[in-house]
Design a protein around this motif. Structure first.
Motif, PDB file in Angstrom:
ATOM      1  N   MET A  94       0.816  -1.214   0.000  1.00 39.97           N
ATOM      2  CA  MET A  94       0.000   0.000   0.000  1.00 39.97           C
ATOM      3  C   MET A  94       0.855   1.273   0.000  1.00 39.97           C
ATOM      4  N   ASN A  95       2.173   1.143  -0.217  1.00 41.00           N
ATOM      5  CA  ASN A  95       3.046   2.309  -0.224  1.00 41.00           C
ATOM      6  C   ASN A  95       2.643   3.279  -1.332  1.00 41.00           C
ATOM      7  N   ASN A  96       2.441   4.531  -0.969  1.00 35.87           N
ATOM      8  CA  ASN A  96       2.041   5.592  -1.912  1.00 35.87           C
ATOM      9  C   ASN A  96       0.779   5.222  -2.689  1.00 35.87           C
ATOM     10  N   ARG A  97      -0.185   4.577  -2.007  1.00 42.47           N
ATOM     11  CA  ARG A  97      -1.413   4.151  -2.682  1.00 42.47           C
ATOM     12  C   ARG A  97      -2.681   4.543  -1.933  1.00 42.47           C
ATOM     13  N   ILE A  98      -2.614   5.375  -0.924  1.00 44.76           N
ATOM     14  CA  ILE A  98      -3.799   5.677  -0.117  1.00 44.76           C
ATOM     15  C   ILE A  98      -4.499   6.922  -0.654  1.00 44.76           C
ATOM     16  N   SER A  99      -5.788   6.747  -1.008  1.00 51.01           N
ATOM     17  CA  SER A  99      -6.595   7.858  -1.499  1.00 51.01           C
ATOM     18  C   SER A  99      -7.824   8.132  -0.637  1.00 51.01           C
ATOM     19  N   SER A 100      -8.215   7.165   0.210  1.00 53.75           N
ATOM     20  CA  SER A 100      -9.337   7.394   1.118  1.00 53.75           C
ATOM     21  C   SER A 100      -9.135   6.562   2.378  1.00 53.75           C
ATOM     22  N   VAL A 101      -9.738   7.016   3.462  1.00 53.13           N
ATOM     23  CA  VAL A 101      -9.608   6.340   4.760  1.00 53.13           C
ATOM     24  C   VAL A 101     -10.954   6.328   5.477  1.00 53.13           C
ATOM     25  N   TRP A 102     -11.074   5.364   6.383  1.00 53.60           N
ATOM     26  CA  TRP A 102     -12.209   5.369   7.314  1.00 53.60           C
ATOM     27  C   TRP A 102     -11.682   4.840   8.629  1.00 53.60           C
ATOM     28  N   ASN A 103     -11.552   5.732   9.589  1.00 52.57           N
ATOM     29  CA  ASN A 103     -11.067   5.343  10.910  1.00 52.57           C
ATOM     30  C   ASN A 103     -12.261   5.080  11.820  1.00 52.57           C
ATOM     31  N   ARG A 104     -12.633   3.822  11.911  1.00 58.29           N
ATOM     32  CA  ARG A 104     -13.756   3.416  12.764  1.00 58.29           C
ATOM     33  C   ARG A 104     -13.252   2.842  14.085  1.00 58.29           C
ATOM     34  N   SER A 105     -11.971   3.084  14.396  1.00 56.05           N
ATOM     35  CA  SER A 105     -11.377   2.571  15.631  1.00 56.05           C
ATOM     36  C   SER A 105     -11.404   3.663  16.694  1.00 56.05           C
ATOM     37  N   GLY A 106     -10.975   3.296  17.884  1.00 53.76           N
ATOM     38  CA  GLY A 106     -10.950   4.229  19.000  1.00 53.76           C
ATOM     39  C   GLY A 106      -9.672   5.055  19.082  1.00 53.76           C
ATOM     40  N   GLY A 107      -8.733   4.833  18.162  1.00 53.66           N
ATOM     41  CA  GLY A 107      -7.470   5.559  18.179  1.00 53.66           C
ATOM     42  C   GLY A 107      -7.398   6.605  17.081  1.00 53.66           C
ATOM     43  N   THR A 108      -6.269   7.297  17.018  1.00 48.65           N
ATOM     44  CA  THR A 108      -6.025   8.277  15.970  1.00 48.65           C
ATOM     45  C   THR A 108      -5.153   7.642  14.903  1.00 48.65           C
ATOM     46  N   LEU A 109      -5.599   7.694  13.649  1.00 46.67           N
ATOM     47  CA  LEU A 109      -4.847   7.181  12.515  1.00 46.67           C
ATOM     48  C   LEU A 109      -4.031   8.329  11.928  1.00 46.67           C
ATOM     49  N   SER A 110      -2.713   8.143  11.839  1.00 47.50           N
ATOM     50  CA  SER A 110      -1.826   9.171  11.285  1.00 47.50           C
ATOM     51  C   SER A 110      -1.145   8.624  10.045  1.00 47.50           C
ATOM     52  N   LEU A 111      -1.097   9.436   8.976  1.00 46.93           N
ATOM     53  CA  LEU A 111      -0.422   9.084   7.731  1.00 46.93           C
ATOM     54  C   LEU A 111       0.871   9.884   7.641  1.00 46.93           C
ATOM     55  N   TYR A 112       1.963   9.211   7.231  1.00 38.56           N
ATOM     56  CA  TYR A 112       3.270   9.849   7.134  1.00 38.56           C
ATOM     57  C   TYR A 112       3.839   9.694   5.731  1.00 38.56           C
ATOM     58  N   ASP A 113       4.553  10.723   5.275  1.00 43.89           N
ATOM     59  CA  ASP A 113       5.205  10.712   3.976  1.00 43.89           C
ATOM     60  C   ASP A 113       6.393   9.744   3.976  1.00 43.89           C
ATOM     61  N   GLY A 114       7.188   9.755   5.027  1.00 42.27           N
ATOM     62  CA  GLY A 114       8.367   8.902   5.118  1.00 42.27           C
ATOM     63  C   GLY A 114       8.048   7.520   5.655  1.00 42.27           C
ATOM     64  N   SER A 115       8.810   6.530   5.212  1.00 39.40           N
ATOM     65  CA  SER A 115       8.597   5.168   5.708  1.00 39.40           C
ATOM     66  C   SER A 115       9.080   5.017   7.148  1.00 39.40           C
ATOM     67  N   ASP A 116       9.775   6.039   7.660  1.00 40.71           N
ATOM     68  CA  ASP A 116      10.269   6.030   9.036  1.00 40.71           C
ATOM     69  C   ASP A 116       9.376   6.876   9.962  1.00 40.71           C
ATOM     70  N   TYR A 117       8.115   7.076   9.563  1.00 36.21           N
ATOM     71  CA  TYR A 117       7.118   7.807  10.365  1.00 36.21           C
ATOM     72  C   TYR A 117       7.482   9.285  10.497  1.00 36.21           C
ATOM     73  N   SER A 118       8.125   9.824   9.474  1.00 34.89           N
ATOM     74  CA  SER A 118       8.453  11.251   9.446  1.00 34.89           C
ATOM     75  C   SER A 118       7.580  11.935   8.397  1.00 34.89           C
ATOM     76  N   GLY A 119       7.420  13.208   8.528  1.00 32.33           N
ATOM     77  CA  GLY A 119       6.647  13.986   7.562  1.00 32.33           C
ATOM     78  C   GLY A 119       5.154  13.715   7.695  1.00 32.33           C
ATOM     79  N   LEU A 120       4.586  14.097   8.834  1.00 31.15           N
ATOM     80  CA  LEU A 120       3.149  13.890   9.061  1.00 31.15           C
ATOM     81  C   LEU A 120       2.330  14.528   7.947  1.00 31.15           C
ATOM     82  N   LEU A 121       1.469  13.728   7.318  1.00 29.97           N
ATOM     83  CA  LEU A 121       0.599  14.222   6.253  1.00 29.97           C
ATOM     84  C   LEU A 121      -0.786  14.579   6.767  1.00 29.97           C
TER      85      LEU A 121
END
Length: 147
Positions: A94-121
């Motif tokens: 799924m690298n560089n393939r996310i166009s839509s999300v649905w967070n139905r969980s109790g946590g916060t979903l964060s998307l990052y530009d870097g594979s090392d969790y850097s560059g919060l999108l």
């Protein structure tokens, strides 16, 4: 007495809806497969092959799950974040393939530009609505966290 009938009717309808959502996967949706990385199974995305199924792919994201989709409006490949934690999207096709999300969980979903969790999108709060990611970050996420 009239109030009681309405309550029973609403309870019956709610039970039928839950049964439908949890037991009826979208037609044409099937798992791509699993692979092994470091001895543990990797859950692969669901591939939608039937054009009629695209409209119902959102239905595959169940209450309590956090889901990311390859295409806008919940279409294309679907990957369910397996648990709370940090995940490199290259491990799940799924690298560089996310166009839509649905967070139905109790946590916060964060998307990052870097594979090392850097560059919060972007961040998506608990129990949010299904949403297309903004154009500027479409197909850019390389890692996600769910906490």
């Amino acid at each position: 007495m009239r109030f009681r009938k309405i309550t029973v009717t609403l309870a019956t309808a709610a039970a039928a809806l839950v049964s439908t959502l949890t037991l009826a996967p979208a037609a044409g949706a099937s798992p791509v497969g699993t692979t092994s990385i470091g001895g543990s199974a990797v859950i692969q995305p669901i591939k939608v092959s039937d054009p009629q199924s695209v409209a119902t792919v959102w239905d595959n994201c169940l209450h309590g799950q956090s889901c990311v989709f390859q295409n806008s409006n919940g279409g294309g490949l679907l990957w369910v974040v397996p648990s709370a934690g940090s995940f490199k999207l290259a491990n799940y096709d799924m690298n560089n393939r996310i166009s839509s999300v649905w967070n139905r969980s109790g946590g916060t979903l964060s998307l990052y530009d870097g594979s090392d969790y850097s560059g919060l999108l972007a961040q998506y709060g608990a129990y949010g609505p299904p949403i297309n990611v903004p154009t500027g970050i479409n197909d850019r996420a390389s890692s996600v966290t769910l906490y």
